[in-house]
Design a protein around this motif. Structure first.
Motif, PDB file in Angstrom:
ATOM      1  N   THR A   2       0.831  -1.190   0.000  1.00 61.03           N
ATOM      2  CA  THR A   2       0.000   0.000   0.000  1.00 61.03           C
ATOM      3  C   THR A   2       0.878   1.257   0.000  1.00 61.03           C
ATOM      4  N   GLN A   3       0.254   2.393  -0.252  1.00 63.16           N
ATOM      5  CA  GLN A   3       0.995   3.653  -0.170  1.00 63.16           C
ATOM      6  C   GLN A   3       1.514   3.861   1.250  1.00 63.16           C
ATOM      7  N   ASP A   4       0.721   3.480   2.244  1.00 61.35           N
ATOM      8  CA  ASP A   4       1.161   3.609   3.630  1.00 61.35           C
ATOM      9  C   ASP A   4       2.388   2.746   3.907  1.00 61.35           C
ATOM     10  N   ASP A   5       2.372   1.510   3.377  1.00 64.58           N
ATOM     11  CA  ASP A   5       3.522   0.619   3.553  1.00 64.58           C
ATOM     12  C   ASP A   5       4.773   1.208   2.909  1.00 64.58           C
ATOM     13  N   LEU A   6       4.618   1.694   1.678  1.00 66.56           N
ATOM     14  CA  LEU A   6       5.757   2.264   0.965  1.00 66.56           C
ATOM     15  C   LEU A   6       6.259   3.518   1.679  1.00 66.56           C
ATOM     16  N   ALA A   7       5.343   4.352   2.113  1.00 64.93           N
ATOM     17  CA  ALA A   7       5.736   5.570   2.831  1.00 64.93           C
ATOM     18  C   ALA A   7       6.534   5.224   4.089  1.00 64.93           C
ATOM     19  N   ALA A   8       6.079   4.231   4.822  1.00 65.07           N
ATOM     20  CA  ALA A   8       6.785   3.821   6.044  1.00 65.07           C
ATOM     21  C   ALA A   8       8.182   3.306   5.704  1.00 65.07           C
ATOM     22  N   ALA A   9       8.283   2.511   4.635  1.00 68.71           N
ATOM     23  CA  ALA A   9       9.584   1.976   4.226  1.00 68.71           C
ATOM     24  C   ALA A   9      10.541   3.083   3.802  1.00 68.71           C
ATOM     25  N   LEU A  10       9.995   4.148   3.238  1.00 70.95           N
ATOM     26  CA  LEU A  10      10.812   5.254   2.732  1.00 70.95           C
ATOM     27  C   LEU A  10      11.037   6.348   3.767  1.00 70.95           C
ATOM     28  N   GLY A  11      10.257   6.331   4.831  1.00 66.84           N
ATOM     29  CA  GLY A  11      10.364   7.372   5.851  1.00 66.84           C
ATOM     30  C   GLY A  11       9.773   8.694   5.395  1.00 66.84           C
ATOM     31  N   ILE A  12       8.717   8.617   4.563  1.00 71.77           N
ATOM     32  CA  ILE A  12       8.034   9.827   4.090  1.00 71.77           C
ATOM     33  C   ILE A  12       6.537   9.691   4.358  1.00 71.77           C
ATOM     34  N   GLU A  13       5.813  10.754   4.142  1.00 73.35           N
ATOM     35  CA  GLU A  13       4.369  10.747   4.346  1.00 73.35           C
ATOM     36  C   GLU A  13       3.656  10.030   3.203  1.00 73.35           C
ATOM     37  N   ALA A  37      14.188  -0.144  -4.271  1.00 74.77           N
ATOM     38  CA  ALA A  37      14.627  -1.097  -3.247  1.00 74.77           C
ATOM     39  C   ALA A  37      13.447  -1.579  -2.403  1.00 74.77           C
ATOM     40  N   ALA A  38      12.581  -0.661  -2.012  1.00 74.00           N
ATOM     41  CA  ALA A  38      11.414  -1.031  -1.201  1.00 74.00           C
ATOM     42  C   ALA A  38      10.477  -1.964  -1.961  1.00 74.00           C
ATOM     43  N   LEU A  39      10.380  -1.763  -3.275  1.00 71.20           N
ATOM     44  CA  LEU A  39       9.513  -2.603  -4.105  1.00 71.20           C
ATOM     45  C   LEU A  39      10.215  -3.852  -4.615  1.00 71.20           C
ATOM     46  N   GLU A  40      11.509  -3.966  -4.282  1.00 71.26           N
ATOM     47  CA  GLU A  40      12.330  -5.108  -4.693  1.00 71.26           C
ATOM     48  C   GLU A  40      12.381  -5.263  -6.212  1.00 71.26           C
TER      49      GLU A  40
END
Length: 69
Positions: A2-13, A37-40
């Motif tokens: 999700t966008q929330d998951d990706l945001a958390a992995a990236l340290g952004i909103e 990297a987050a999306l592999e």
């Protein structure tokens, strides 16, 4: 993912992820590398429609496996 998951992995909103996804914001090269990297995936895959479609299908399958296991 999700966008929330990706945001958390990236340290952004989450809103920043939405802006990038909808081409309303241009990420830096460093951010593109972090997204890949987050999306592999390889960074080049972020620009390749076929790879993007395949990645989306794979992400859905992985996400479904995680939620049903």
């Amino acid at each position: 993912m999700t966008q929330d998951d990706l945001a958390a992995a990236l340290g952004i909103e989450q809103g920043a992820v939405s802006l990038i996804e909808n081409a309303r914001s241009n990420p830096t090269i460093l951010m593109l590398d972090a997204i890949a990297a987050a999306l592999e995936v390889h960074m080049a895959d972020l620009f390749d429609e076929k790879a993007r479609s395949h990645r989306t299908e794979e992400s859905v399958r992985r996400s479904t496996r995680r939620t049903t296991s």
